[in-house]
Design an enzyme around this catalytic site. Sequence first.
Site, PDB file in Angstrom:
ATOM      1  CE  LYS A   1       5.941   3.562  -2.620  1.00 53.21           C
ATOM      2  NZ  LYS A   1       4.649   3.919  -1.991  1.00 53.21           N
TER       3      LYS A   1
ATOM      4  CB  SER B   1       2.503   7.219   4.220  1.00 56.54           C
ATOM      5  OG  SER B   1       1.230   6.709   3.882  1.00 56.54           O
TER       6      SER B   1
ATOM      7  CD  GLU C   1      10.663  -2.902  -7.325  1.00 61.10           C
ATOM      8  OE1 GLU C   1      11.827  -2.676  -7.710  1.00 61.10           O
ATOM      9  OE2 GLU C   1      10.224  -2.546  -6.211  1.00 61.10           O
TER      10      GLU C   1
HETATM   11  C1  LIG Z   1       3.888   3.005  -1.258  1.00 56.39           C
HETATM   12  C2  LIG Z   1       3.073   3.618  -0.191  1.00 56.39           C
HETATM   13  C3  LIG Z   1       2.907   2.992   1.074  1.00 56.39           C
HETATM   14  C4  LIG Z   1       3.429   1.632   1.390  1.00 56.39           C
HETATM   15  O1  LIG Z   1       4.809   1.472   1.303  1.00 56.39           O
HETATM   16  P1  LIG Z   1       5.730   1.314   2.609  1.00 56.39           P
HETATM   17  O2  LIG Z   1       7.044   0.897   2.067  1.00 56.39           O
HETATM   18  O3  LIG Z   1       5.093   0.274   3.482  1.00 56.39           O
HETATM   19  O4  LIG Z   1       5.769   2.634   3.278  1.00 56.39           O
HETATM   20  C5  LIG Z   1       2.196   3.680   2.055  1.00 56.39           C
HETATM   21  N1  LIG Z   1       1.662   4.885   1.818  1.00 56.39           N
HETATM   22  C6  LIG Z   1       1.793   5.505   0.622  1.00 56.39           C
HETATM   23  C7  LIG Z   1       1.160   6.836   0.438  1.00 56.39           C
HETATM   24  C8  LIG Z   1       2.493   4.888  -0.414  1.00 56.39           C
HETATM   25  O5  LIG Z   1       2.615   5.512  -1.593  1.00 56.39           O
END
Ligand SMILES: *Cc1c(COP(=O)(O)O)cnc(C)c1O
Length: 396
Positions: free
Chosen positions: A92, A380, A114
């Site tokens: 993010k 992610s 938000e």
């Molecule tokens: C917020 C988050 C997501 C989901 O958000 P996307 O916009 O779909 O990427 C996925 N993995 C992690 C670790 C997150 O913090």
Amino acid sequence: MKIMDYRVNEKGYYGDFGGAYIPEMLYPNIEELRNTYLDIIAQPEFQVELQNLLKDYVGRPSPLFLAKRLSAKYGANIFLKREDLNHTGAHKINNTVGQIILAEKLGKKRIIAETGAGQHGVATATVCALKGLECVIYMGEVDIKRQAPNVARMKMMGATVIPATSGSKTLKDATNEAMRDWINNPVDTHYIIGSVVGPHPYPDMVSLFQSVISEETKKQLIEQTGSDQPDYVLACVGGGSNAMGMFYHFLEDEKVRLIAAEAAGLGVNSGHSAATSVLGKEGVLHGSRTLLMQTEDGQVVEPYSISAGLDYPGIGPQHAHLHKSKRVEYVSITDDEAMQACMLLSKLEGIIPAIETGHALAQLEKMELKKDDVVVICLSGRGDKDLDTFMKYFNL
Ligand SMILES: *Cc1c(COP(=O)(O)O)cnc(C)c1O
């Protein structure tokens, strides 16, 4: 064969999806962004500052790691793109760093956002502290209680957290409050949206900032495998920003199979799910035409997933288009499958992933991989934030 157009057009659409469905009061804000974002991002000063912050603050490039024991288990060459190693523990921050520089160039003094589980709120509060900008985070009252550590993080970094007390007191109510704030403060305030959702130009802008993930991956693949063309690229999808970043530079290379994992929750047909590509219908959500989970009379259905980051009733408009055009395959992964995949990666590689990421990892169980296949998975985020859930689920 003509390659389909997967990118946004001048009107802000991806095929049938996208656009800017906003109250008239927001036109000036959205127009300003739409008219300036591409030029500002292309400026050399912008790029120098962005690249410096990505390198020295976020810690990029994130490694591309060949997970040998995971590869041995599934009989292929599995690479993990380590977004979990970024500052604040997920992808993010790639987006909030980009948007905070943009906000500064636009002369904005105040940032709003938000947040649901608090991950985007933390990533926003982080860059506001970095830049000394005022930061106001809207968060549902229910989520504030559920996510106390993230609320504390935001406060430590100087953000004001305002509870949204209407409706179900969760993410969609926080989003409404943030929109209202922006309408009332159009001149000095920038609204940082956290995924590839919202009115044009947000989906395109956020995907641009996240595209660094696939840009680096291609270079790293060449160094490690001699080719920048993997067989499969996998990512999880909430709103879809880590997936768009991971897919971005592979979209036109039709030989690369792209797979997006959504949260099936307790099961696609259980009534407790967030599998938008299966359950969703076309409609307008958060300012863009996309796929969303809704009742016969158009009420948004409350989504469910064990992972807070995938607990969203829609997907970004580009994903809706990639789904309809079949460029990306969307799969549904249950809570249980994701949790087992998190445990497996922890045991095999010493990496505890976020539960969101577990959804992408779980798809490996369902694929028929060949020994020479090269698979890239977007890791992610890290699982520290999910320890409570792991402890309860696995009785640790
Ligand atoms: C917020 C988050 C997501 C989901 O958000 P996307 O916009 O779909 O990427 C996925 N993995 C992690 C670790 C997150 O913090």
